[in-house]
Design a protein around this motif. Structure first.
Motif, PDB file in Angstrom:
ATOM      1  N   ARG A 292      11.806   5.427   7.879  1.00 25.70           N
ATOM      2  CA  ARG A 292      11.456   6.409   6.854  1.00 25.70           C
ATOM      3  C   ARG A 292      10.067   6.135   6.281  1.00 25.70           C
ATOM      4  O   ARG A 292       9.224   7.037   6.204  1.00 25.70           O
ATOM      5  N   LEU A 293       9.828   4.879   5.873  1.00 23.51           N
ATOM      6  CA  LEU A 293       8.524   4.538   5.311  1.00 23.51           C
ATOM      7  C   LEU A 293       7.437   4.631   6.376  1.00 23.51           C
ATOM      8  O   LEU A 293       6.327   5.110   6.104  1.00 23.51           O
ATOM      9  N   ALA A 294       7.745   4.187   7.583  1.00 22.03           N
ATOM     10  CA  ALA A 294       6.748   4.263   8.672  1.00 22.03           C
ATOM     11  C   ALA A 294       6.330   5.706   8.925  1.00 22.03           C
ATOM     12  O   ALA A 294       5.151   5.995   9.151  1.00 22.03           O
ATOM     13  N   ASP A 295       7.295   6.614   8.886  1.00 19.90           N
ATOM     14  CA  ASP A 295       6.966   8.033   9.069  1.00 19.90           C
ATOM     15  C   ASP A 295       6.123   8.560   7.912  1.00 19.90           C
ATOM     16  O   ASP A 295       5.170   9.334   8.117  1.00 19.90           O
TER      17      ASP A 295
ATOM     18  N   GLU B   5       6.352   9.052  -3.908  1.00 24.17           N
ATOM     19  CA  GLU B   5       6.362   8.916  -2.450  1.00 24.17           C
ATOM     20  C   GLU B   5       4.964   8.564  -1.946  1.00 24.17           C
ATOM     21  O   GLU B   5       3.959   9.006  -2.520  1.00 24.17           O
ATOM     22  N   PRO B   6       4.854   7.757  -0.893  1.00 22.92           N
ATOM     23  CA  PRO B   6       3.539   7.430  -0.328  1.00 22.92           C
ATOM     24  C   PRO B   6       2.773   8.696   0.039  1.00 22.92           C
ATOM     25  O   PRO B   6       3.347   9.640   0.590  1.00 22.92           O
TER      26      PRO B   6
ATOM     27  N   PHE C 276       0.809  -1.219   0.000  1.00 16.03           N
ATOM     28  CA  PHE C 276       0.000   0.000   0.000  1.00 16.03           C
ATOM     29  C   PHE C 276       0.846   1.274   0.000  1.00 16.03           C
ATOM     30  O   PHE C 276       0.304   2.377  -0.075  1.00 16.03           O
ATOM     31  N   ALA C 277       2.167   1.134   0.096  1.00 20.99           N
ATOM     32  CA  ALA C 277       3.041   2.310   0.052  1.00 20.99           C
ATOM     33  C   ALA C 277       3.257   2.798  -1.377  1.00 20.99           C
ATOM     34  O   ALA C 277       3.965   3.781  -1.590  1.00 20.99           O
ATOM     35  N   THR C 278       2.653   2.141  -2.352  1.00 24.32           N
ATOM     36  CA  THR C 278       2.780   2.506  -3.762  1.00 24.32           C
ATOM     37  C   THR C 278       1.436   3.022  -4.285  1.00 24.32           C
ATOM     38  O   THR C 278       0.465   3.154  -3.533  1.00 24.32           O
TER      39      THR C 278
END
Length: 377
Positions: free
Chosen positions: A304-307, A258-259, A106-108
């Protein structure tokens, strides 16, 4: 940056953002005017090989099923080691699937199609989504599941039809910007998703305590490669082995934006749904489970992704190590047979089996671009 890393792979990924499912998309376009009840009946007949019903199905749909064939690299016996490994590591693979794999997916731009349709926006709908994913995972790794008459094969083919139907609905709506976003549920995104479901699933599973030998790793990769084939991922964007899957994963992240808010909404809805999926009703226990899920997820996907996904700030030092130690201690206290039995029972309890009674399967398709206005599917 992606083209500097690997120009050919980057160009191939970007090209596939404008590709859907070449064999099935024209069929769904032709069937667009078919009454919903007939569409469901004929799709079910094709997947379940009901020849009497298929005789009256539209020729385009009959031709699609008649032309299905296994790829030359398909070898069912090569799946056995992966299936055994799954049932010995079910708990860890499930944790990795929910807190790592689905979150990274889901980050894409994959999140955009879900957000646009409203498919996963609250804890209740996210819970059902998790349970559907759990069921698919269980059936893929069940002995015989990927045979033509197995539920793993059937669920994969059903997903292929759902993707094609959603793609058709979105592409023909005013809510999707094809020029800016490419095709909804494109071949590029499905090819990326398969790399996450396979290669990243193993990496995250090991991080939370699973153990695999090389034969088992290769087998798990082959299982997901074949599942991707059944789900309509074109060979031109479908990985060949674990190393190739890693390269597709890397290049996809370089190509993807970017997400955004949609990614954050989807990812947080999934984490919020974990206690409900597990049947936990006590508010304090729900809070503890969510807190652990966020810590595990942040440890797996990185700060980084979690933020970017707006996960709560939390200290992850030692989280994975302590979780692995706990899992290993539990394994030492149980026999292999007991572990397999408990794992299988756990998966049954948190999977969707309510469509047509235990073990039944629904072949309903969405009939509106907005999930809230669509018939249940």
């Amino acid at each position: 940056m992606a083209r500097r890393y690997d120009r050919e792979l980057a160009d191939n990924y970007l090209r596939h953002t404008t590709v859907g499912d070449p064999p099935l998309d024209p069929v769904m376009e032709e069937l667009a005017g078919l009454p919903t009840q007939d569409l469901h009946r004929f799709i079910k007949a094709g997947i379940d090989e009901e020849e009497d019903v298929m005789r009256s199905a539209p020729s385009a749909l009959r031709d699609f099923f008649d032309n299905l064939e296994d790829p030359p690299w398909f070898e069912y016996e090569s799946f056995r080691a992966g299936m055994r490994a799954f049932h010995m590591n079910t708990t860890n693979m499930l944790v990795a699937f929910v807190t790592g794999v689905l979150i990274e997916g889901f980050a894409t731009m994959i999140a955009k199609s879900f957000a646009t349709t409203g498919r996963v926006l609250n804890r209740s709908t996210a819970r059902r989504r998790l349970m559907q994913n759990n069921r698919h995972l269980l059936e893929l790794f069940f002995p015989g599941g990927l045979r033509r008459d197995g539920d793993g094969w059937k669920l994969s083919m059903r997903l292929r039809f759902v993707h094609a139907k959603v793609r058709h609905l979105l592409a023909n709506s005013n809510e999707w910007n094809t020029e800016a976003w490419g095709l909804p549920l494109s071949a590029a995104h499905l090819g990326f998703a398969i790399t996450v479901f396979s290669m990243r699933l193993m990496q995250h599973s090991v991080a939370v305590g699973a153990t695999f030998n090389q034969e088992e790793k290769d087998s798990i990769i082959r299982i997901w490669r074949y599942a991707g084939h059944v789900m309509g991922v074109p060979e031109s964007i479908l990985f060949t082995d674990e190393a190739h899957a890693r390269e597709i994963f890397k290049i996809a992240l370089m190509c993807e934006p970017e997400p955004d808010h949609d990614s954050a909404t989807m990812a947080n809805a999934l984490v919020e749904a974990i206690p409900l999926t597990a049947g936990i009703e006590d508010p304090d226990e729900q809070r503890d489970v969510k807190a652990l899920a966020y810590r595990l997820s942040r440890s797996l996907i990185g700060n980084r992704l979690a933020d970017q996904l707006r996960f709560p700030k939390t200290n992850t030092f030692g989280v994975l190590l302590l979780y692995r130690l706990k899992q290993r201690l539990q394994k030492l206290l149980k026999s292999k047979q007991s572990i397999r039995s408990e794992n299988f029972t756990q998966m049954l309890e948190i999977s969707v089996y309510d469509e047509v009674g235990l073990g039944g399967m629904s072949y309903r398709m969405p009939d509106h671009v907005q999930s809230s206005k669509s018939s249940p599917y």
